[in-house]
Design an enzyme around this catalytic site. Structure first.
Site, PDB file in Angstrom:
ATOM      1  N   ASN A  49      46.481  18.362  69.451  1.00 31.74           N
ATOM      2  CA  ASN A  49      47.431  17.735  68.520  1.00 31.74           C
ATOM      3  C   ASN A  49      48.493  16.940  69.266  1.00 31.74           C
ATOM      4  O   ASN A  49      48.970  15.919  68.779  1.00 31.74           O
ATOM      5  CB  ASN A  49      48.092  18.799  67.638  1.00 31.74           C
ATOM      6  CG  ASN A  49      47.214  19.152  66.452  1.00 31.74           C
ATOM      7  OD1 ASN A  49      47.126  18.400  65.485  1.00 31.74           O
ATOM      8  ND2 ASN A  49      46.519  20.274  66.546  1.00 31.74           N
ATOM      9  N   GLU A  50      48.877  17.423  70.460  1.00 32.60           N
ATOM     10  CA  GLU A  50      49.896  16.719  71.236  1.00 32.60           C
ATOM     11  C   GLU A  50      49.430  15.301  71.562  1.00 32.60           C
ATOM     12  O   GLU A  50      50.187  14.342  71.463  1.00 32.60           O
ATOM     13  CB  GLU A  50      50.177  17.485  72.532  1.00 32.60           C
ATOM     14  CG  GLU A  50      51.168  16.770  73.445  1.00 32.60           C
ATOM     15  CD  GLU A  50      51.599  17.611  74.635  1.00 32.60           C
ATOM     16  OE1 GLU A  50      50.868  18.551  75.009  1.00 32.60           O
ATOM     17  OE2 GLU A  50      52.668  17.311  75.196  1.00 32.60           O
ATOM     18  N   ARG A  51      48.160  15.175  71.929  1.00 30.02           N
ATOM     19  CA  ARG A  51      47.662  13.852  72.331  1.00 30.02           C
ATOM     20  C   ARG A  51      47.643  12.900  71.152  1.00 30.02           C
ATOM     21  O   ARG A  51      48.007  11.727  71.283  1.00 30.02           O
ATOM     22  CB  ARG A  51      46.292  14.008  72.985  1.00 30.02           C
ATOM     23  CG  ARG A  51      46.477  14.501  74.401  1.00 30.02           C
ATOM     24  CD  ARG A  51      45.430  15.431  74.915  1.00 30.02           C
ATOM     25  NE  ARG A  51      46.005  16.187  76.038  1.00 30.02           N
ATOM     26  CZ  ARG A  51      45.410  17.201  76.623  1.00 30.02           C
ATOM     27  NH1 ARG A  51      44.228  17.609  76.226  1.00 30.02           N
ATOM     28  NH2 ARG A  51      46.003  17.826  77.624  1.00 30.02           N
TER      29      ARG A  51
END
Ligand SMILES: Cc1cc2nc3c(=O)[nH]c(=O)nc-3n(C[C@H](O)[C@H](O)[C@H](O)COP(=O)(O)OP(=O)(O)OC[C@H]3O[C@@H](n4cnc5c(N)ncnc54)[C@H](O)[C@@H]3O)c2cc1C
Length: 393
Positions: free
Chosen positions: A229-231
């Site tokens: 999700n961070e990416r």
């Protein structure tokens, strides 16, 4: 299944019941959450309506047109983009109910206690220890590069709970209270002059077992939810056509005809097209994220985002010539928000250097794309079945 008409009707009712001009900002955002219009793809009762993620744009546009306040995502990006999907996927019902509303409304800021001095790309090597003590865990260790730790109320934290297990298997995932007396946050100054991030020392920090996400020893799998999700959150943010970094240099180009050359024109158009392709690829990725669980394709988005941001901000500095070498202000500050395209051309150029490091370096993302998207053979690894405590450090 919620359709567009139903969503619009709900949005208009929210606006009628809580007119933005006469409603306190926090009250409006709480009401929006309770109406299921915060993130429509989340479950009913947790700010959503179990609707397709793509329909969020319908709600956002209607609210923006009515002058409704937003939750200022630049201040709470780690909460929205990383903590929330992890809490949703791996938290108990009590944890979801306790944390998601104040997170989305922006009443509680979150940070990410993952990286350590000896564990960045090789995150699974981390050495921060969590030891069970009755109903609590006691955490000792050091984290680094922690963005927003100075404003955060809560942190997502991974720590080693079993040093005898191989490195990926002895990790557990927690929600850490940043107001615990054992948490010490010290600023780290960046190339921009600001201290967006920090080093964080954890000494005897107590975390109730109820604030564990996922099973004991399964933290690496839980962390994959966060990292994927961070990416997407860094590289796949929704922007309008000619938004983001390309919008900045295009504005300079239009406003300053005296700076133009044929060569710069050609390069600007190349970047413009690449930025538009990346933006549209991001749109497609978002439409594929029906269940809110991005796969490794998000790594490709983040790679493209970093490469483009660095190239485009470099072009802007070049276009401005001597002026581009001036730097507005190098005063030490601890900003409340993360802003990739703010301030001046010099700031944008320097800040973009971090884009190919934060959220996974470009080299590491290339490995992920090679192995998990293209199916190429993995890098040789000899540390997967060895107890973490026996690894060379
Ligand atoms: C602006 C910014 C904000 C950040 N915010 C946070 C945060 O909030 N929370 C958090 O936990 N962390 C945060 N980070 C840390 C970030 O996740 C790490 O810096 C990153 O994962 C790289 O780790 P490292 O710095 O230890 O570098 P290293 O892992 O030591 O890498 C050094 C170099 O080796 C290369 N390399 C390493 N392994 C491989 C490999 N297998 N193949 C090829 N090349 C390789 C890397 O690409 C890099 O060029 C932030 C970083 C930045 C720049």
């Amino acid at each position: 299944m919620t359709d567009v008409e139903e969503l619009l009707a709900r949005t208009r009712k929210l606006l009628a019941d809580h007119p933005p001009a006469d409603t306190d900002r926090t009250d409006f955002l709480r009401a929006r959450f309770d109406a299921g219009l915060a993130w429509v793809h989340y479950p009913v009762g947790l700010g959503g309506l179990d609707a397709p993620r793509a329909l969020q744009a319908v709600v956002d546009a209607e609210l923006a047109a009515a002058g409704a306040p937003d939750n200022d995502p630049r201040k709470i990006g780690i909460g929205l983009g990383m903590a929330a999907p992890t809490v949703l996927a791996h938290g108990t019902d009590e944890v979801k109910e306790r944390f998601l509303r104040p997170l989305w409304v922006g009443e509680e800021v979150w940070c990410q206690l993952f990286s350590e001095p000896g564990a960045g790309s090789d995150l699974a090597a981390l050495a921060t220890r969590a030891v069970r003590d009755g109903e609590d865990w006691v955490v000792d260790g050091q984290k680094v590069w922690t963005s927003s730790a100075h404003t955060a109320r809560w942190a997502i934290l991974i720590a080693r709970t079993d040093p005898d297990a191989p490195k990926h298997r002895g990790i557990t995932y927690f929600v850490c209270d940043m107001t615990d007396p054992g948490v010490e946050v010290r600023p780290l100054r960046q190339i921009t002059g600001e201290a967006e991030f920090n080093e964080v020392f954890l000494t005897g920090v107590r975390i109730p077992d109820a604030h564990r996400l996922g099973e004991v020893g399964d933290g690496w799998r839980v962390a994959q939810t966060t990292l994927m999700n961070e990416r997407v959150s860094i590289g796949g943010a929704r922007i309008p056509r000619e938004g983001g970094m390309i919008g900045k240099v295009a504005a300079t180009w239009r406003a300053r005809p005296e700076l133009r050359t044929h060569e710069l024109h050609r390069r600007l158009l190349d970047h413009w097209v690449d930025a538009e392709v990346a933006r549209l690829a991001g749109e497609r990725l978002r439409q594929q994220l029906v269940a809110g669980r991005p796969g490794p394709e998000g790594s490709a988005m983040k790679l493209a985002f970093a490469r483009l941001n660095q190239a485009i901000s470099g072009l802007e500095v070049e276009l401005l010539g001597d002026e581009g070498l001036l730097y507005g202000e190098w005063e030490m500050r601890r900003p409340e928000l993360v802003d990739f395209t703010g301030r001046d051309a010099g700031y944008r150029y320097l800040r973009s250097k971090g884009n190919s490091i934060e959220g996974g370096t470009s080299e590491v993302l290339l490995n992920i794309v090679a192995e998990r998207v293209l199916g190429l053979p993995p890098e040789p690894r000899n540390d997967k079945d060895v107890a973490w405590k026996d690894l060379a450090r």
